[in-house]
Each structure stands twice: as C-alpha cells, then as structure tokens.
Design an enzyme around this catalytic site. Structure first.
Site, PDB file in Angstrom:
ATOM      1  N   SER B  46       0.884  -1.133  -0.067  1.00  0.00           N
ATOM      2  CA  SER B  46       0.117  -0.090   0.096  1.00  0.00           C
ATOM      3  C   SER B  46       0.992   1.197  -0.051  1.00  0.00           C
ATOM      4  CB  SER B  46      -0.769  -0.167   1.209  1.00  0.00           C
ATOM      5  OG  SER B  46      -1.924   0.884   1.145  1.00  0.00           O
ATOM      6  N   GLU B  47       0.518   2.288  -0.844  1.00  0.00           N
ATOM      7  CA  GLU B  47       1.651   3.414  -1.223  1.00  0.00           C
ATOM      8  C   GLU B  47       1.881   4.142  -0.004  1.00  0.00           C
ATOM      9  OE1 GLU B  47      -1.180   2.819  -3.082  1.00  0.00           O
ATOM     10  OE2 GLU B  47      -2.121   4.415  -3.350  1.00  0.00           O
ATOM     11  N   ASN B  48       1.148   4.245   1.049  1.00  0.00           N
ATOM     12  CA  ASN B  48       1.211   5.011   2.155  1.00  0.00           C
ATOM     13  C   ASN B  48       2.249   4.326   3.099  1.00  0.00           C
ATOM     14  OD1 ASN B  48      -0.851   3.169   2.545  1.00  0.00           O
ATOM     15  ND2 ASN B  48      -1.014   3.933   4.706  1.00  0.00           N
ATOM     16  N   GLY B  49       2.847   3.136   2.800  1.00  0.00           N
ATOM     17  CA  GLY B  49       3.835   2.693   3.588  1.00  0.00           C
ATOM     18  C   GLY B  49       4.193   1.416   4.185  1.00  0.00           C
ATOM     19  N   SER B  88       8.239   4.498  -0.660  1.00  0.00           N
ATOM     20  CA  SER B  88       7.292   3.691  -1.294  1.00  0.00           C
ATOM     21  C   SER B  88       6.904   4.001  -2.732  1.00  0.00           C
ATOM     22  CB  SER B  88       5.886   4.172  -0.483  1.00  0.00           C
ATOM     23  OG  SER B  88       4.818   3.392  -1.198  1.00  0.00           O
TER      24      SER B  88
END
Lengths: 232, 218
Positions: B46-49, B88
């Site tokens: 998930s691109e938020n980390g 990320s």
C-alpha cells in the site's frame, strides 16, 4: 551533546508567522502533527501555504485551519474529504495545486537531502506536465520537478529523544520522514520524549541532525478516518 | 450473465502469480486480495508505506497508526515492513512492484487511462495514480464495461483528462477480459453467458475478435 528539546508547542513554533510556507506530515489523519496544528489554529496566523498530502477532515487536522480561513493555498495529492475545503475551493478563496503523490514525496525528500531538482515519469502526457521541461531517458519521457522550499516542516513521530532522533510507528512514517529537515526549521512532535541515550541508535529512523526543535505533545487523539474491521 | 464486482475481482486474482508484489487500488481492486489462491506467496503493497498488508483487524484491535491508502484500518502479516512515502514510490517508480491493479473511468485502445478527474465536478486529486501508471509495467484495470449512462468506457481516445499514457496492459470488466495491443483491444475471454455481440456493442474502441473467444473460467 546537542539538545533540541523545547518544553511546549508554543516554543516549538516560535517564529511561525502569516504568509509562510509550511510542510506538514501525515497521510490522511495518520501521523499528523496534531498538537502543532492545534497551536497554529490558536495562533490565528493567515495566508499559509500548506504542503501536505491531504487536507484533513472538517473538524480535525488541517480542517481546523481551513475552518478559520488560515490557509491560502494547499499543495497536495488528494484532498476534499471535507465540505469546507470543497466550498472554499469552489468559491476561489482557496488555491489548490494537485501533485502526483510520489512526486510530492520526492520533492520533500529532494529538499531534505539538497537535491535541487529531479526527473520523474509521473504525469507525462497529463495536465500535470503543462509548462514543465520534458526529457527522455532510455526512450521514456520524464518531467523535470523541483525540490520544495518551505519555512517550516512540521512532523510527528512516535518516540524521540532530546537529541532530536526520531522513531516512527507503522504507516505513520509516511510523509513525516521525507519532510524531516526539508524546511528551514524542522519541528518534530512526539508521543514520548526520552533523554538522549535511551533510544537504540540502531532503531533510529531519522537522525537528530534533521530536526531543530522537538517536543512531547500534550494530547494525541489519533483519530481513525475509516474504521474497517473483520468480523470474528 | 455479466460479472458482479466480486466476479471481476475473482478473474483478476488469476493474474496474480507466485512471488508477486502487488499494489491494489481502491474499489474493486481491493477485493482481489480475497480471491488470491492460498498456496501462492504474494505480498500486497500500500503506497502509504507498508508491504505485507493483511486483512482488516478484529474489532478492538484497530490501530490509528496502521492504515492503507484508502485510509482504512488494516493489519500487517508476518514478514511485513513499513517505510516512508518517498521510499514507497521508489519501489513503484523503480519497478520493484510486479503488478498494479486499479480502477478507471476510461481506457483508450492505445492503453491511455483516465481515472482522476471529471471536468466540472469536484476534483479530489490523483493521489498516487499518476506515479503508478507512469512506472508500473504490468497494469490491469478493473472496471465496468460501460458507465451509468450506458456509454462505453473502452474508447478510441479518452475523453476525460488522462492519468497516464500507453500503460494499461489488460482490462477485466463485467463483460470481458481484454488485452491492450498495439492494434487495439484484443478480446481474450467473455464473461459467462455474455455474447461476443454484447461485448462488441459495449466497446467503442477498435475491438479485435478472434474466431474463438472462450468463456472465463471462474
């Protein structure tokens, strides 16, 4: 030993004034510097340009500053989880610049590490590319993007020490890490501030050199935006 | 019969291979995780980390520090890791993520995608979509074949502001599985009980129809 700790949020934000550009960490409401935001609302400064991935919700996060019309411009990747934001944007009171999220993060990191500009493929062929230099690398077009410039970067970490070293928790690291040291002054608020020497140097995510002021926040509400659960 | 959202997700799950790191967008793509075969070793990014994202937590175990890109509370599986937003997108831009699954408003026959802005309506932003589509090499779109007005979403050229150019490789809709080729949309499979004629009618862009178009096996 160099110490960075100040005793409260108002000392931490000394020098913040109207019409400044501020970077604020967090993704949605996760990992936002909520004590500093509350203080900015209390200070009542106006004309702020905010570099922040999101804009909070109506009654929390940057929504608090929007309510009081303190923000002139938002530079974000995704906004509009709150009605007041939408109203101000549509009426033209609030200027909004939308930037691809990876580009936003990298423009923070570039400012942090002294890289003036870089190339990225994100946004090529879209309206984001308008007016930007385009250069091909290995046959693929890239956009030329610049490091941000901000007066203050205001971030939040889980634990910190008096030397300014920071440790984040889970996905609350997000934009807080690349914004550390990305403004002229970096203010870090932490849930737990300990004397230097108590944190294991192996576990530090951001070294204190990137932080000018660190303080322990008084209250952390840590609101959840979308509470999703699995039924047992 | 046209597929429902779970049907689309189920078909896309067949594209997930052992050892893949996968980024799932919001909406139908999120459902794909529910249908990936248990015997495959797959990690969701998930691109938020987070890498190694798990299902939603049980009630009482939600953690405000642990969310996905849709801001929903999640869990972390064994082997998970956390990282900042810059790293990320470094994973994404650096082509370390094997498969990206996302929704779309329109896809053009040259692989252009539009999924972030409708002029005249409130614009919320592109989030990480532009970074994902500009860098990912394996992009599958999950969407309905037509919009609410019944108009095709598979077009010759996108009419909405685009998110990225020449990037979509495959599309799974309620009606069909389609590959994007240099000559246009290639019809690979039909949804169970859906005729080639129905798919043709619902596709505005150039549709290449092989002599034999098998039904999806779900």
């Amino acid at each position: 030993m160099i110490t960075k700790n100040v005793s409260n949020v108002s000392m931490a934000l000394e020098g913040v004034s109207s019409n400044m550009t501020l970077m604020l960490g967090g993704f949605g409401l996760c990992g936002i510097p909520e004590n500093a935001i509350a203080e900015l609302a209390r200070l009542g400064i106006t004309g702020i340009t905010c570099i922040s991935n999101n804009a909070g919700v109506d009654d929390f996060g940057l929504g608090l500053l929007l309510q009081k019309k303190q923000i002139k411009k938002m530079i974000s990747s995704y906004v509009g989880e709150n009605a007041e934001f939408e109203r101000q944007m549509l009426s033209g009171e609030l200027e909004v610049e939308l930037i691809p999220q990876g580009t936003l993060a990298e423009r923070c990191r570039a400012a942090q590490v002294g890289i003036p500009a870089f190339y990225t493929p994100a946004g090529y062929g879209t309206e984001v590319a308008q007016g930007k230099e385009i250069r091909d690398f290995k046959g693929k077009p890239h956009l030329f993007e610049h490091a941000f410039e901000a007066d203050f970067s205001i971030i939040k970490a889980w634990k910190g020490d008096t030397a300014g070293n920071l440790i984040f928790k889970a996905t609350a690291r997000n934009f807080n890490a690349p914004m550390a040291g990305a403004g002229k002054v970096c203010v870090a608020e932490v849930e737990e501030l300990v004397p230097a020497g108590e944190l294991d140097p192996n576990q530090i995510h951001i070294p204190g050199i990137f932080v000018q002021r660190i303080f322990q926040g008084e209250v952390f509400e840590k609101r959840i935006e979308q509470r999703t659960i699995t039924q047992k | 019969m046209a597929l429902d959202k779970n049907g689309i997700a189920k078909r896309i799950a067949q594209e997930v291979k052992n050892g893949y790191y996968v980024n799932l967008g919001i909406g139908i793509p999120t459902l794909v995780a529910n249908f990936v075969q248990d015997d495959l070793d797959v990690e969701f990014q998930s691109e938020n980390g987070i890498l190694g994202m798990g299902p939603f937590p049980f009630e009482g175990e939600e953690d405000a520090n642990l969310i996905n890109a849709g801001k929903q509370t999640i869990t972390a599986l064994a082997g998970a890791s956390y990282f900042d937003s810059s790293l990320s997108f470094g994973m994404i831009r650096g082509k370390h993520v094997d498969l990206t699954i996302l929704g779309a408003m329109e896809v053009a026959e040259n692989g252009d995608i539009a999924n972030w802005k409708i002029p005249g309506k409130m614009v919320k932003g592109m989030g990480g979509a532009m970074d994902l589509v500009a860098s990912a090499e394996n992009i599958i779109v999950a969407m309905q074949h037509t919009n609410r007005a019944g108009e095709s979403k598979l077009l010759k050229r996108c009419s909405l502001p685009i998110t990225g150019v020449n990037c979509v490789k495959k599309i799974v809709t309620d009606l069909a599985c389609i590959e994007v080729t240099k000559d246009g949309f290639l019809l690979l499979e039909r949804a169970p009980g859906v005729s080639v004629e129905t798919i043709k009618k619902a596709t505005a862009g150039a549709l290449i129809v092989p002599t034999d178009v098998p039904e999806m096996v779900l």
